[in-house]
Design a protein around this motif. Structure first.
Motif, PDB file in Angstrom:
ATOM      1  N   ARG A   1      18.850   1.920 -76.976  1.00 52.24           N
ATOM      2  CA  ARG A   1      19.561   1.734 -78.316  1.00 52.24           C
ATOM      3  C   ARG A   1      18.738   2.072 -79.604  1.00 52.24           C
ATOM      4  O   ARG A   1      18.739   2.823 -80.355  1.00 52.24           O
ATOM      5  N   LYS A   2      17.363   1.560 -79.496  1.00 55.70           N
ATOM      6  CA  LYS A   2      16.483   1.491 -80.645  1.00 55.70           C
ATOM      7  C   LYS A   2      15.968   3.169 -80.755  1.00 55.70           C
ATOM      8  O   LYS A   2      15.978   3.574 -81.739  1.00 55.70           O
ATOM      9  N   PHE A   3      15.942   3.947 -79.717  1.00 54.33           N
ATOM     10  CA  PHE A   3      15.361   5.170 -79.702  1.00 54.33           C
ATOM     11  C   PHE A   3      16.272   6.261 -79.748  1.00 54.33           C
ATOM     12  O   PHE A   3      15.889   7.390 -80.106  1.00 54.33           O
TER      13      PHE A   3
ATOM     14  N   ILE B   1      33.637   6.251 -67.768  1.00 53.57           N
ATOM     15  CA  ILE B   1      33.467   6.607 -69.144  1.00 53.57           C
ATOM     16  C   ILE B   1      32.656   7.734 -69.371  1.00 53.57           C
ATOM     17  O   ILE B   1      33.030   8.542 -70.364  1.00 53.57           O
ATOM     18  N   ALA B   2      31.910   8.363 -68.725  1.00 54.10           N
ATOM     19  CA  ALA B   2      31.477   9.697 -69.020  1.00 54.10           C
ATOM     20  C   ALA B   2      32.112  10.945 -68.532  1.00 54.10           C
ATOM     21  O   ALA B   2      33.135  10.784 -67.924  1.00 54.10           O
TER      22      ALA B   2
ATOM     23  N   VAL C   1      27.396   4.306 -78.600  1.00 50.38           N
ATOM     24  CA  VAL C   1      25.959   3.835 -77.905  1.00 50.38           C
ATOM     25  C   VAL C   1      26.146   2.860 -77.121  1.00 50.38           C
ATOM     26  O   VAL C   1      25.248   2.748 -76.228  1.00 50.38           O
ATOM     27  N   ASP C   2      27.321   1.890 -77.252  1.00 54.52           N
ATOM     28  CA  ASP C   2      27.636   0.629 -76.476  1.00 54.52           C
ATOM     29  C   ASP C   2      27.896   1.300 -75.109  1.00 54.52           C
ATOM     30  O   ASP C   2      27.673   0.872 -74.165  1.00 54.52           O
ATOM     31  N   ASP C   3      28.760   2.422 -74.830  1.00 57.13           N
ATOM     32  CA  ASP C   3      29.101   2.755 -73.782  1.00 57.13           C
ATOM     33  C   ASP C   3      27.814   3.257 -72.977  1.00 57.13           C
ATOM     34  O   ASP C   3      27.661   3.365 -71.738  1.00 57.13           O
ATOM     35  N   CYS C   4      27.054   4.231 -73.678  1.00 55.27           N
ATOM     36  CA  CYS C   4      25.877   4.762 -73.191  1.00 55.27           C
ATOM     37  C   CYS C   4      24.997   3.679 -72.520  1.00 55.27           C
ATOM     38  O   CYS C   4      24.501   3.716 -71.534  1.00 55.27           O
TER      39      CYS C   4
ATOM     40  N   MET D   1      26.399   2.165 -69.472  1.00 52.17           N
ATOM     41  CA  MET D   1      26.346   3.003 -68.254  1.00 52.17           C
ATOM     42  C   MET D   1      24.762   3.023 -67.784  1.00 52.17           C
ATOM     43  O   MET D   1      24.264   3.160 -66.592  1.00 52.17           O
ATOM     44  N   ILE D   2      23.763   3.113 -68.749  1.00 53.84           N
ATOM     45  CA  ILE D   2      22.278   2.978 -68.438  1.00 53.84           C
ATOM     46  C   ILE D   2      22.003   1.652 -67.532  1.00 53.84           C
ATOM     47  O   ILE D   2      21.460   1.798 -66.636  1.00 53.84           O
ATOM     48  N   SER D   3      22.573   0.675 -68.143  1.00 52.79           N
ATOM     49  CA  SER D   3      22.466  -0.706 -67.619  1.00 52.79           C
ATOM     50  C   SER D   3      22.776  -0.689 -66.124  1.00 52.79           C
ATOM     51  O   SER D   3      22.186  -1.243 -65.093  1.00 52.79           O
ATOM     52  N   GLU D   4      24.106  -0.156 -65.834  1.00 52.41           N
ATOM     53  CA  GLU D   4      24.592  -0.018 -64.312  1.00 52.41           C
ATOM     54  C   GLU D   4      23.605   0.797 -63.738  1.00 52.41           C
ATOM     55  O   GLU D   4      23.328   0.562 -62.592  1.00 52.41           O
TER      56      GLU D   4
END
Length: 145
Positions: free
Chosen positions: A36-38, A119-120, A48-51, A54-57
């Motif tokens: 999120r920061k970068f 989502i993707a 960005v929330d969806d991304c 997905m990264i978290s998963e």
């Protein structure tokens, strides 16, 4: 060191950023925060929330299913491909083990790839250039054309 972030890509490179995480549960929250920061300075039009979800998963799966007899890390990288965003998560697990599972209502797990698939625009798994497995996803229309 908990992780390392490379955040200064070349001007003409589609590469936007990367992080290297230790395979510990705390790395999942770090991956969300740091992505999120970068990504924010690039002003993506996508969620960005969806991304970050997905990264978290995918980082969770990488930590759970990564295997190595030596110390290992999870690599996360993100790229701009035209108007799309591509995110890759690398671990030393066996590539053939990645598959979409349908969790039953009572399952507490097995929803990560289902969420990514929902989502993707697309997702892919295969051999990683670091050895092991890469699972990636693409978000279409992340930037105006």
């Amino acid at each position: 060191m908990a992780c390392m972030i490379n955040r200064y890509p070349c001007e003409d490179s589609p590469w936007l950023g990367a992080m290297t995480l230790h395979p510990v549960p705390e790395s999942v929250a770090r991956a969300r925060r740091w992505f999120r920061k970068f990504i924010t300075p690039y002003n993506p039009a996508c969620s960005v929330d969806d991304c970050t979800l997905m990264i978290s998963e995918l980082v969770t799966n990488a930590i759970l299913y990564g295997q190595s007899d030596e110390d290992w890390v999870v690599h996360v990288e993100w790229y701009r491909e035209g108007t799309s965003l591509r995110v890759e998560v690398h671990n030393p697990g066996f590539p053939a083990g990645v598959r979409l599972r349908r969790a039953s209502a009572n399952d507490a797990h097995s929803r990560g790839l289902f969420l990514v698939d929902s989502i993707a625009e697309s997702w892919h798994s295969g051999p990683s250039r670091f050895g092991g497995t890469v699972v990636s996803f693409v978000v279409a229309d992340a930037w105006p054309s």
